[in-house]
Write a protein that holds these residues in place. Structure first.
Motif, PDB file in Angstrom:
ATOM      1  N   GLU A 423    -108.553  -5.121  70.835  1.00  0.00           N
ATOM      2  CA  GLU A 423    -109.066  -5.362  72.177  1.00  0.00           C
ATOM      3  C   GLU A 423    -108.868  -6.804  72.634  1.00  0.00           C
ATOM      4  OE1 GLU A 423    -113.112  -4.219  72.228  1.00  0.00           O
ATOM      5  OE2 GLU A 423    -112.702  -2.057  72.015  1.00  0.00           O
ATOM      6  N   LYS A 424    -108.644  -7.717  71.708  1.00  0.00           N
ATOM      7  CA  LYS A 424    -108.449  -9.116  72.062  1.00  0.00           C
ATOM      8  C   LYS A 424    -107.048  -9.396  72.597  1.00  0.00           C
ATOM      9  CE  LYS A 424    -111.720 -10.714  68.528  1.00  0.00           C
ATOM     10  NZ  LYS A 424    -111.879 -11.557  67.323  1.00  0.00           N
ATOM     11  N   VAL A 425    -106.129  -8.445  72.454  1.00  0.00           N
ATOM     12  CA  VAL A 425    -104.746  -8.668  72.871  1.00  0.00           C
ATOM     13  C   VAL A 425    -104.666  -8.719  74.390  1.00  0.00           C
ATOM     14  CG1 VAL A 425    -102.418  -7.716  72.865  1.00  0.00           C
ATOM     15  CG2 VAL A 425    -103.822  -7.592  70.805  1.00  0.00           C
ATOM     16  N   LYS A 426    -104.044  -9.792  74.895  1.00  0.00           N
ATOM     17  CA  LYS A 426    -103.840  -9.945  76.333  1.00  0.00           C
ATOM     18  C   LYS A 426    -102.362  -9.879  76.716  1.00  0.00           C
ATOM     19  CE  LYS A 426    -107.956 -12.779  77.058  1.00  0.00           C
ATOM     20  NZ  LYS A 426    -108.482 -14.095  77.566  1.00  0.00           N
ATOM     21  N   SER A 427    -101.479 -10.158  75.762  1.00  0.00           N
ATOM     22  CA  SER A 427    -100.037 -10.111  76.019  1.00  0.00           C
ATOM     23  C   SER A 427     -99.393  -9.206  74.985  1.00  0.00           C
ATOM     24  CB  SER A 427     -99.420 -11.520  75.935  1.00  0.00           C
ATOM     25  OG  SER A 427    -100.009 -12.376  76.894  1.00  0.00           O
ATOM     26  N   LEU A 428     -98.627  -8.257  75.474  1.00  0.00           N
ATOM     27  CA  LEU A 428     -97.986  -7.290  74.591  1.00  0.00           C
ATOM     28  C   LEU A 428     -96.493  -7.266  74.873  1.00  0.00           C
ATOM     29  CD1 LEU A 428     -98.291  -5.047  72.453  1.00  0.00           C
ATOM     30  CD2 LEU A 428     -98.569  -3.431  74.348  1.00  0.00           C
ATOM     31  N   TYR A 429     -95.693  -7.414  73.824  1.00  0.00           N
ATOM     32  CA  TYR A 429     -94.238  -7.391  73.936  1.00  0.00           C
ATOM     33  C   TYR A 429     -93.722  -6.112  73.277  1.00  0.00           C
ATOM     34  CZ  TYR A 429     -94.653 -12.356  75.070  1.00  0.00           C
ATOM     35  OH  TYR A 429     -94.988 -13.547  75.648  1.00  0.00           O
ATOM     36  N   LEU A 430     -92.888  -5.379  74.002  1.00  0.00           N
ATOM     37  CA  LEU A 430     -92.325  -4.133  73.499  1.00  0.00           C
ATOM     38  C   LEU A 430     -90.830  -4.310  73.273  1.00  0.00           C
ATOM     39  CD1 LEU A 430     -94.992  -3.142  74.984  1.00  0.00           C
ATOM     40  CD2 LEU A 430     -93.822  -0.974  75.258  1.00  0.00           C
ATOM     41  N   PHE A 431     -90.372  -3.898  72.110  1.00  0.00           N
ATOM     42  CA  PHE A 431     -88.959  -3.973  71.760  1.00  0.00           C
ATOM     43  C   PHE A 431     -88.468  -2.567  71.414  1.00  0.00           C
ATOM     44  CE2 PHE A 431     -90.640  -8.148  70.922  1.00  0.00           C
ATOM     45  CZ  PHE A 431     -89.655  -8.998  71.388  1.00  0.00           C
ATOM     46  N   CYS A 432     -87.371  -2.174  72.031  1.00  0.00           N
ATOM     47  CA  CYS A 432     -86.828  -0.837  71.791  1.00  0.00           C
ATOM     48  C   CYS A 432     -85.350  -0.839  72.147  1.00  0.00           C
ATOM     49  CB  CYS A 432     -87.579   0.206  72.623  1.00  0.00           C
ATOM     50  SG  CYS A 432     -87.494  -0.100  74.389  1.00  0.00           S
ATOM     51  N   ASP A 433     -84.683   0.288  71.935  1.00  0.00           N
ATOM     52  CA  ASP A 433     -83.289   0.397  72.333  1.00  0.00           C
ATOM     53  C   ASP A 433     -83.219   0.800  73.806  1.00  0.00           C
ATOM     54  OD1 ASP A 433     -83.792   3.124  72.476  1.00  0.00           O
ATOM     55  OD2 ASP A 433     -83.058   3.488  70.445  1.00  0.00           O
ATOM     56  N   SER A 434     -82.014   0.922  74.323  1.00  0.00           N
ATOM     57  CA  SER A 434     -81.829   1.208  75.751  1.00  0.00           C
ATOM     58  C   SER A 434     -81.465   2.662  76.002  1.00  0.00           C
ATOM     59  CB  SER A 434     -80.743   0.295  76.328  1.00  0.00           C
ATOM     60  OG  SER A 434     -79.524   0.502  75.643  1.00  0.00           O
ATOM     61  N   CYS A 435     -82.017   3.554  75.205  1.00  0.00           N
ATOM     62  CA  CYS A 435     -81.777   4.984  75.424  1.00  0.00           C
ATOM     63  C   CYS A 435     -82.455   5.403  76.735  1.00  0.00           C
ATOM     64  CB  CYS A 435     -82.334   5.786  74.249  1.00  0.00           C
ATOM     65  SG  CYS A 435     -82.165   7.562  74.433  1.00  0.00           S
ATOM     66  N   THR A 436     -81.671   5.830  77.693  1.00  0.00           N
ATOM     67  CA  THR A 436     -82.217   6.145  79.018  1.00  0.00           C
ATOM     68  C   THR A 436     -83.112   7.376  78.988  1.00  0.00           C
ATOM     69  OG1 THR A 436     -80.191   7.389  79.510  1.00  0.00           O
ATOM     70  CG2 THR A 436     -80.275   5.082  80.197  1.00  0.00           C
ATOM     71  N   GLY A 437     -82.854   8.309  78.099  1.00  0.00           N
ATOM     72  CA  GLY A 437     -83.654   9.523  78.051  1.00  0.00           C
ATOM     73  C   GLY A 437     -85.018   9.331  77.427  1.00  0.00           C
ATOM     74  N   GLN A 438     -85.209   8.230  76.698  1.00  0.00           N
ATOM     75  CA  GLN A 438     -86.469   8.015  75.991  1.00  0.00           C
ATOM     76  C   GLN A 438     -87.192   6.756  76.451  1.00  0.00           C
ATOM     77  OE1 GLN A 438     -85.374   7.958  71.881  1.00  0.00           O
ATOM     78  NE2 GLN A 438     -85.013  10.163  71.752  1.00  0.00           N
ATOM     79  N   ASN A 439     -86.485   5.623  76.526  1.00  0.00           N
ATOM     80  CA  ASN A 439     -87.153   4.340  76.719  1.00  0.00           C
ATOM     81  C   ASN A 439     -86.841   3.679  78.065  1.00  0.00           C
ATOM     82  OD1 ASN A 439     -87.934   4.710  73.999  1.00  0.00           O
ATOM     83  ND2 ASN A 439     -86.050   3.739  73.308  1.00  0.00           N
ATOM     84  N   LYS A 440     -85.583   3.607  78.422  1.00  0.00           N
ATOM     85  CA  LYS A 440     -85.171   2.871  79.613  1.00  0.00           C
ATOM     86  C   LYS A 440     -85.111   3.821  80.813  1.00  0.00           C
ATOM     87  CE  LYS A 440     -81.734  -0.584  80.928  1.00  0.00           C
ATOM     88  NZ  LYS A 440     -80.454  -1.226  80.550  1.00  0.00           N
ATOM     89  N   ASN A 441     -86.279   4.114  81.371  1.00  0.00           N
ATOM     90  CA  ASN A 441     -86.333   5.042  82.488  1.00  0.00           C
ATOM     91  C   ASN A 441     -87.570   4.745  83.331  1.00  0.00           C
ATOM     92  OD1 ASN A 441     -88.592   6.589  81.168  1.00  0.00           O
ATOM     93  ND2 ASN A 441     -86.940   7.040  79.701  1.00  0.00           N
ATOM     94  N   PHE A 442     -87.670   5.442  84.443  1.00  0.00           N
ATOM     95  CA  PHE A 442     -88.748   5.201  85.410  1.00  0.00           C
ATOM     96  C   PHE A 442     -90.112   5.585  84.833  1.00  0.00           C
ATOM     97  CE2 PHE A 442     -91.322   6.540  89.095  1.00  0.00           C
ATOM     98  CZ  PHE A 442     -91.290   5.357  89.819  1.00  0.00           C
ATOM     99  N   THR A 443     -90.155   6.597  83.982  1.00  0.00           N
ATOM    100  CA  THR A 443     -91.437   7.055  83.416  1.00  0.00           C
ATOM    101  C   THR A 443     -92.102   5.962  82.590  1.00  0.00           C
ATOM    102  OG1 THR A 443     -90.562   9.309  83.334  1.00  0.00           O
ATOM    103  CG2 THR A 443     -92.514   8.834  82.013  1.00  0.00           C
ATOM    104  N   ILE A 444     -91.333   5.262  81.766  1.00  0.00           N
ATOM    105  CA  ILE A 444     -91.890   4.208  80.921  1.00  0.00           C
ATOM    106  C   ILE A 444     -92.373   3.038  81.775  1.00  0.00           C
ATOM    107  CG2 ILE A 444     -91.391   2.603  79.042  1.00  0.00           C
ATOM    108  CD1 ILE A 444     -91.574   5.480  78.159  1.00  0.00           C
TER     109      ILE A 444
END
Length: 453
Positions: A423-444
């Motif tokens: 709960e103390k986290v204020k900044s979150l960094y997400l690292f992933c690949d650029s798969c459009t069907g899973q990660n790099k899309n409007f839903t995410i």
């Protein structure tokens, strides 16, 4: 949970997910998404296996080199000579300690021998007074004088000493001095260390047998590391192979060549840079495109004239430059990931995670031939790795419960944020690949906005 700042970093780069073969799985029921959650803690203890291990005598290595250096640079001063020259009284204790310290700083035995021989003088025998007849008397070939070169009263002086004092000051034995004297009488130069430089090795592998082993190792299909600006000589063999299997296959292919497993392993580790398990199951489409264009241009270059080859060489240089720029951009992924990992370890208000789907697991996992012709149930595993504390959360579910689309990824990350993130986290960094069907899309991206609000 309220998040003040959220940064999403998506780079065209496949993510390296750590191995979880020896991890502890904790299944937890999940609302909205019918799947199992697995909390993985790093297990630093090694499992005891029933595999047989062979003992091998160590001849080389760091410990062996340390022992040699200690033996070479740990000479200790001997006792007083108590001769009529009073050598120890002429040379004060501080001078003698300084001489021994400099002598121990010499790195090799050849350097020490050269230094000692420079302090020994060889002159012809001036007068012979044999007490026995010359036929039976043992006459010396030469006379030797020993000196000590030291700094006394702010100047370098050479002090004549006896042989006992010469040995005591340098911490050497009588046999060492005799070895030096013998070399000076026979050759006139300092002796060299010839240990291990002989050619009497009856068990040495012949070049023909060595070539057979090399050809057998090279016959296995291999891959090189795909990503990276620097060319690596390391190659990867299939994860189904190991040294034992390779040696058994060698014995089947070459039954006339009798090679032990230890010899085969020594050649493989000494002459090859090999690891088992492919580093990547898929490659970057941009890099593959660059390599395909380069192969075509190299093939055309062989059939062109000299004036046309220059144009092709310029095209190849352009492609190589574009590929280098592309890999430099991809290298930023790991630079940012490393920086975020360090930040998350320093502050509890910052956290960095990386996530991706692992390899589909067939159920049941059988090695029978009939399985290859039948439809198996696929088990999906989604890994979220916390970079700050090196923990992993695994979401495992069968294919009839959910798929591997953007909705599933958003639901799993949503559950992680509200159930596992501090709960103390204020900044979150997400690292992933650029798969459009899973990660790099409007839903995410929409899900990120929802988590912020």
């Amino acid at each position: 949970m309220k998040i003040g700042f959220f940064a999403l970093t998506i780079i065209s780069k496949k993510l390296r997910i750590p191995s979880v073969s020896r991890s502890l799985f904790l299944l937890v029921s999940v609302s909205k998404v019918l799947c199992g959650v697995v909390q993985i803690m790093q297990d630093e203890t090694k499992e005891s296996t029933n595999c047989q291990s062979t003992k091998k005598r160590k001849k080389f290595g760091r410990l062996h080199e340390v022992r040699k250096k200690l033996r070479l640079q740990s000479h200790e001063m001997g006792p007083d000579c108590k001769c009529r020259k009073k050598c120890f009284e002429t040379l004060k204790e501080e001078v003698r300690k300084e001489i021994l310290r400099h002598f121990n700083l010499l790195l090799t035995e050849d350097e020490q021998n050269l230094y000692l021989c420079g302090l020994i003088s060889l002159v012809p025998v001036a007068t012979r007074r044999p007490r026995q007849p010359e036929e039976s008397a043992k006459l010396r070939d030469a006379t030797f004088f020993y000196i000590i070169r030291a700094k006394i009263n702010d100047r370098i002086e050479e002090v004549s000493v006896c042989r006992t004092a010469f040995m005591s000051i340098h911490g050497i034995t009588k046999s060492k001095v005799e070895h030096l004297v013998r070399s000076l009488k026979m050759t006139g130069i300092a002796p060299k260390n010839k240990r291990g430089k002989h050619n009497t090795r009856p068990r040495k592998l012949s070049p023909e047998v060595l070539n057979i082993i090399h050809d057998h190792i090279k016959s296995f299909p291999n891959r090189s590391s795909h990503y990276g600006l620097r060319d690596s000589l390391k190659i990867y063999l299939s994860e189904d192979l190991n040294m034992k299997k390779m040696h058994k296959l060698f014995e089947e292919v070459h039954p006339q060549v009798k090679i032990s497993y230890e010899t085969y392993r020594t050649v493989l580790e000494r002459d090859f840079n090999i690891s088992f398990g492919y580093p990547r199951t898929d490659t970057c489409s941009t890099c593959d495109q660059f390599m395909a264009k380069k192969r075509v241009l190299l093939a055309e270059k062989l059939n062109k004239r000299d004036n046309e080859t220059k144009k092709i060489e310029r095209l190849i240089e352009k492609i190589e430059l574009e590929n280098t720029v592309h890999k430099s951009q991809a290298e930023q992924f790991y630079i940012r990931k490393k920086a975020s990992k360090l930040e998350s370890k320093k502050s509890k208000e910052i956290e960095a995670i990386c996530f991706d789907f692992s390899k589909n697991l067939p159920a049941p996992n059988l090695s029978t031939n009939d399985v290859y012709y039948k439809r198996q149930l696929s088990i999906y595993a989604f890994n979220i790795h916390i970079l700050g504390n090196s923990q992993s959360v695994f979401y495992v579910y069968p294919e009839f419960v959910g798929k591997k689309g953007s909705d599933d990824v958003a639901s799993l990350i949503h559950h992680f944020v509200y159930n596992f993130l501090d709960e103390k986290v204020k900044s979150l960094y997400l690292f992933c690949d650029s798969c459009t069907g899973q990660n790099k899309n409007f839903t995410i991206f929409v899900s990120c906005i929802i988590w912020l609000t």
